[in-house]
Design an enzyme around this catalytic site. Structure first.
Site, PDB file in Angstrom:
ATOM      1  N   GLU A   1      34.490  43.425  28.669  1.00  0.00           N
ATOM      2  CA  GLU A   1      35.328  42.850  29.728  1.00  0.00           C
ATOM      3  C   GLU A   1      34.759  41.520  30.221  1.00  0.00           C
ATOM      4  O   GLU A   1      35.508  40.562  30.456  1.00  0.00           O
ATOM      5  CB  GLU A   1      35.431  43.836  30.895  1.00  0.00           C
ATOM      6  CG  GLU A   1      36.281  45.063  30.596  1.00  0.00           C
ATOM      7  CD  GLU A   1      36.367  45.993  31.779  1.00  0.00           C
ATOM      8  OE1 GLU A   1      37.352  46.749  31.860  1.00  0.00           O
ATOM      9  OE2 GLU A   1      35.448  45.983  32.628  1.00  0.00           O
TER      10      GLU A   1
ATOM     11  N   ASP B   1      38.387  42.323  33.480  1.00  0.00           N
ATOM     12  CA  ASP B   1      39.193  43.534  33.656  1.00  0.00           C
ATOM     13  C   ASP B   1      40.624  43.180  34.050  1.00  0.00           C
ATOM     14  O   ASP B   1      41.592  43.734  33.519  1.00  0.00           O
ATOM     15  CB  ASP B   1      38.531  44.415  34.716  1.00  0.00           C
ATOM     16  CG  ASP B   1      39.328  45.687  34.990  1.00  0.00           C
ATOM     17  OD1 ASP B   1      39.526  46.469  34.054  1.00  0.00           O
ATOM     18  OD2 ASP B   1      39.755  45.885  36.150  1.00  0.00           O
TER      19      ASP B   1
END
Length: 354
Positions: A135, A67
């Site tokens: 992610e 992320d």
């Protein structure tokens, strides 16, 4: 026969490993160095695996790392791609590119969702699970090959082949923000009410939200989070506002009733000019000819005498107005003169009787 079975059982892990290498190559565009990182990136927490130290093995830590890397990489790409655009636009564009909805769709388009290992009873909805895995995969790339490999992956593989960055950046997807903007501009009271929380056939939580405008029911929306349900309800309500002018009319009629009740004063404000006039007009008004016998000529009488006469007239009028003749419940206290007169009268009456 049993020898062949043993050989097949030995070859099976290698075959699965080879299939995973091949699948990852098609997704990433290169062969991984440390395959264990990518295996972990594709392992959902619902599986419940633990290592020899008893710590859970899943993709949550790699998701956290990925992320952060995605924010940096996409921020860099957006900054260079949209030259001259302001900070607000760049932030909005990056948010759209790294949103759960975008990443979830990317995972499906690239086949990442087919590689994720998760328990069948998982309550996490697929779009979030797929986006989280994407992610985590970026986190694995970073640890395996470095930051530049992540940049190449996003530029050459994602933005060049899968996503049109301009369409994503300029597409308006925040329907709740648009509805809030409309309501604030028109001074319309807007409310989001959570109606219920349930679960779908796979056990994933489902939220239902309804929009209310000036207390009138708007559209409902459902989603796998409160935010998603609010977005859906906002989208449907915006469409309702476009399709049905009668709905807008009823909203503004309700707004007019509300604002009238809120703004209408409890009592009328006092007239300042009238109050000032009453304060200054302290002379007693009389009808023509009234009190002629007490009329005073200012040319022949001193000012002090005029004031004393006016005070005497006001006191006389005051005494006449507040007579106590009709009050008999409490006897009036007699004066000294009255007491003496009554005593003399009584004495004369006794003398005459004698």
């Amino acid at each position: 026969m049993w020898v062949n079975n043993i050989i097949d059982s030995i070859k099976l892990p290698f075959r699965k490993e080879k299939e995973l290498f091949s699948a990852l190559y098609n997704i990433l565009g290169f062969y991984p160095h440390d395959i264990s990182l990518y295996k972990q990136a594709l392992l959902h927490k619902s599986v419940g695996r633990k290592n020899e130290k008893g710590r859970p093995q899943n993709n949550e830590r790699l998701e956290f790392l990925g992320d952060a890397i995605l924010d940096a990489v996409v921020g860099d790409i957006v900054f260079r791609h949209f030259e001259g655009k302001r900070e607000g636009f760049l932030t909005n564009a990056r948010s759209k590119l790294v949103s759960r909805a975008t990443l979830g769709k990317l995972a499906q388009e690239m086949g990442i969702d087919q590689l994720i290992k998760y328990a069948g009873h998982s309550t996490s909805h697929n779009s979030y699970m797929n986006g989280n895995a994407f992610e985590a995969l970026v986190g694995a790339i970073y640890l395996d090959c470095g930051y530049d490999a992540c940049m190449r992956f996003m530029e050459k593989r994602i933005l060049a082949q899968v996503i049109n960055i301009d369409k994503v950046a300029y597409k308006e997807v925040n329907f709740k923000s648009k509805l809030l903007e409309w309501s604030q501009k028109n001074r319309v009271k807007l409310e989001f009410r959570s109606l219920e929380e349930s679960r779908d056939d796979k056990g994933s939580p489902v939220f239902t939200t309804q929009v209310f405008l000036e207390g009138l029911e708007g559209s409902k929306g459902t989603g796998y989070s409160k935010k998603e349900s609010q977005q859906q309800a906002s989208k449907e309500t915006l469409q309702l506002l476009r399709r049905e002018p009668q709905f807008i009319d009823s909203i503004f009629a309700a707004k007019a009733d509300r604002t009238k009740m809120e703004e209408e004063p409890v009592m009328a404000a006092p007239d300042i000019d009238k109050l000032q006039e009453e304060q200054q007009n302290f002379i007693i008004e009389r009808e023509p000819g009234e009190g002629a016998d007490s009329k005073v000529c200012c040319d022949s009488v001193a000012t002090d005498d005029v004031q004393s006469i006016a005070v005497s007239q006001q006191q006389t009028a005051f005494d006449d107005e507040l007579t106590l003749d009709d009050i008999t419940a409490t006897p009036r206290e007699k004066s000294r003169e009255e007491i003496i007169a009554e005593a003399e009268a009584a004495a004369f009456a006794e003398a005459e009787e004698a």
